[in-house]
Design an enzyme around this catalytic site. Structure first.
Site, PDB file in Angstrom:
ATOM      1  N   ASN A  89       7.089  -3.511  -0.298  1.00 22.12           N
ATOM      2  CA  ASN A  89       7.208  -2.480   0.733  1.00 22.12           C
ATOM      3  C   ASN A  89       8.607  -2.394   1.330  1.00 22.12           C
ATOM      4  OD1 ASN A  89       4.699  -1.370   0.516  1.00 22.12           O
ATOM      5  ND2 ASN A  89       3.851  -2.291   2.363  1.00 22.12           N
ATOM      6  N   THR A 135       3.218  -6.456  -2.352  1.00 18.66           N
ATOM      7  CA  THR A 135       3.552  -7.378  -1.273  1.00 18.66           C
ATOM      8  C   THR A 135       4.078  -6.606  -0.072  1.00 18.66           C
ATOM      9  OG1 THR A 135       5.725  -7.742  -2.323  1.00 18.66           O
ATOM     10  CG2 THR A 135       3.987  -9.365  -2.747  1.00 18.66           C
ATOM     11  N   PHE A 142      -2.023 -10.118  -0.936  1.00 22.03           N
ATOM     12  CA  PHE A 142      -2.985  -9.424  -1.792  1.00 22.03           C
ATOM     13  C   PHE A 142      -2.811  -9.934  -3.224  1.00 22.03           C
ATOM     14  CE2 PHE A 142      -1.623  -6.703   1.719  1.00 22.03           C
ATOM     15  CZ  PHE A 142      -2.824  -6.482   2.366  1.00 22.03           C
ATOM     16  N   ASP A 149       0.551   2.552  -4.434  1.00 16.54           N
ATOM     17  CA  ASP A 149       1.673   2.664  -3.495  1.00 16.54           C
ATOM     18  C   ASP A 149       2.961   2.060  -4.062  1.00 16.54           C
ATOM     19  OD1 ASP A 149      -1.020   2.172  -2.412  1.00 16.54           O
ATOM     20  OD2 ASP A 149      -0.157   2.458  -0.418  1.00 16.54           O
ATOM     21  N   ARG A 212      -3.841   9.606  -0.814  1.00 14.63           N
ATOM     22  CA  ARG A 212      -2.422   9.265  -0.675  1.00 14.63           C
ATOM     23  C   ARG A 212      -1.960   8.340  -1.808  1.00 14.63           C
ATOM     24  NH1 ARG A 212      -1.859   8.361   4.891  1.00 14.63           N
ATOM     25  NH2 ARG A 212      -1.818   6.098   4.738  1.00 14.63           N
TER      26      ARG A 212
END
Length: 355
Positions: A89, A135, A142, A149, A212
Site C-alpha cells: 500500500n 501488505t 494478510f 487492490d 472497487r
C-alpha cells in the site's frame, strides 16, 4: 448535489463542463476542508497515492500549471516520509515519481524509484503462487492473501519504474504479476474478479465480486500496458483475460450508469469510486487499443452519473470507506460512506478524460 445544466439523457459531456467539475473536485482534494483523515493528503500511503496520481492525470489532460506546482510541492514535503514503511500500500505514491521526472528530472526521484522497484523484486512478501502478498501500513497482516487492490497499488508502480529506467526485468515482472492476479482472482463463471484469494486455503474467502476491486484492475491494466510498451511483449492470453473482464463488467452496470458495491448484488448500495474507476479504465483501454470504441457509451453514462454525485463544494459522495477482504458478502454493504482521497481521485480521473 449540483445538477445545473446537467441533462442525464445527454449523449456527451462538454469539455468546458467536465473541466469545471474536475477543477472543483481537485480543489476540494487539496483544500483540507474535510475533517476525515482519509482526506489527509500529506501522508505516504495508498489513499493519498491514489489522490496524487489522479491529480497528475488532471494535469496531463488539462495542462493545469497549478496542479503541476501542487504535485511538485507535495513530493518535496512528503518524499522523506516514504522510508517509514515498505508495503504494497505504501508503494502507491511512488508511481507519481516517474511521471514528475518526465517533466522535471530529479536524481532523488530516480534513486527512490530504483530502490522501491528493487524492494518489490527482491524483498516484498510473496504468496506460494509467487504473487505479491497484500501488505499494509496498519498493524494488520494478510498472510498468503492476493488482493486485486495490489495491481493498482504496487504493480502499476513497477511498470512505471520499468518505463522510466528502461528495465525489461521490471516490465516482465509487472506482467507476470498481472497474469497471476487475474488468474487467481478471475471468476471462471462470470469473467469478473473476486476481491481476494487465499493461496494457503485455496478459496476466495468471502467470495465477494467487489466493485472497487474490479475497478483497480480495470484502470490499472491499461496504464501498466502503456508503461511497459517496447520493453516486454504482452501475452495474448493476458489481454484476452482483461477484455473478458471488461465485457463482463458491462453486464452489471445499472440503468443509471453505476455499479453496486458488490457487482452481483443489486440490492446493495451504488458505489461511486468503483464506478468511476471502471469507467476511467474503459476510456484508458480504448485509448491503448485493448477495447473498441463501442464501450465508450457505458463510460459516458457513468460520467453523467458521477457528475450528479459531486456537491457544491466539490465533494464526491457515495464513496465506501476502506475495505479489506470481508468475512461475508453482507459486510460489504455495511461499509459507511466517507470523504476519501481515492473517491475524489477516481472521480477526478474519470472527469479528466472529458476535460
Amino acid at each position: 448535489m449540483i445538477m445545473e445544466g446537467l441533462h442525464l439523457q445527454a449523449q456527451a459531456i462538454s469539455s468546458e463542463f467536465a473541466r469545471a467539475k474536475a477543477a472543483s473536485v481537485y480543489a476540494f482534494m487539496i483544500s483540507g476542508s474535510s475533517a476525515d483523515n482519509r482526506m489527509n493528503i500529506d501522508l505516504w500511503d495508498w489513499i493519498p497515492g491514489v489522490g496524487v496520481l489522479a491529480i497528475w492525470r488532471y494535469f496531463e489532460k488539462t495542462g493545469s500549471r497549478d496542479a503541476l506546482r501542487y504535485l511538485t510541492g507535495w513530493t518535496a514535503r512528503n518524499l522523506g516520509k516514504s522510508c517509514v514503511h515498505r508495503t504494497v500500500n505504501s508503494t502507491a505514491p511512488f508511481a507519481l515519481l516517474p511521471a514528475l521526472h518526465s517533466v522535471a528530472p530529479d536524481d532523488s526521484y530516480t534513486e527512490s524509484v530504483r530502490a522501491t522497484a528493487q524492494w518489490l523484486m527482491d524483498q516484498a512478501p510473496r504468496t506460494r503462487e509467487g504473487a505479491f502478498e497484500h501488505t499494509v501500513t496498519e498493524p494488520a497482516a494478510f498472510p498468503e492473501q492476493v488482493w486485486a487492490d495490489t495491481v493498482y497499488m504496487a504493480v502499476l508502480f513497477l511498470a512505471q519504474a520499468a518505463g522510466m529506467l528502461g528495465s525489461a526485468a521490471y516490465a516482465q515482472e509487472a506482467l507476470r504479476q498481472l497474469e497471476l492476479h487475474l488468474r487467481l482472482l478471475q471468476d471462471d463463471a462470470t469473467g469478473v474478479l473476486f476481491h481476494g484469494w487465499n493461496c494457503g486455503e485455496r478459496h476466495h474467502m468471502s467470495g465477494a465480486r467487489w466493485t472497487r476491486a474490479n475497478a483497480w484492475v480495470a484502470l490499472g491494466f491499461p496504464c501498466i500496458i502503456q508503461s511497459v510498451a517496447g520493453l516486454a511483449d504482452i501475452p495474448a492470453g493476458l489481454s484476452e483475460r482483461y477484455v473478458r473482464l471488461m465485457t463482463a463488467l458491462l453486464d452489471y452496470q445499472n440503468e443509471r450508469g453505476l455499479w453496486h458495491t458488490v457487482l452481483d448484488r443489486p440490492d446493495f448500495y451504488e458505489e461511486t469510486s468503483g464506478s468511476a474507476g471502471i469507467a476511467a479504465g474503459i476510456i484508458r483501454a480504448i485509448e491503448c487499443g485493448l477495447l473498441d470504441g463501442k464501450h465508450r457509451e457505458a463510460a459516458d453514462r457513468t460520467a453523467m452519473a458521477i457528475i450528479g454525485r459531486i456537491d457544491e463544494a466539490g465533494r464526491v459522495i457515495g464513496v465506501s470507506g476502506g475495505t479489506p477482504v470481508k468475512e461475508s458478502l453482507e459486510d460489504y454493504n455495511l461499509i459507511p460512506f466517507k470523504d476519501t482521497l481515492y473517491g475524489q481521485g477516481l472521480a477526478l480521473m474519470l472527469l479528466s478524460e472529458y476535460a
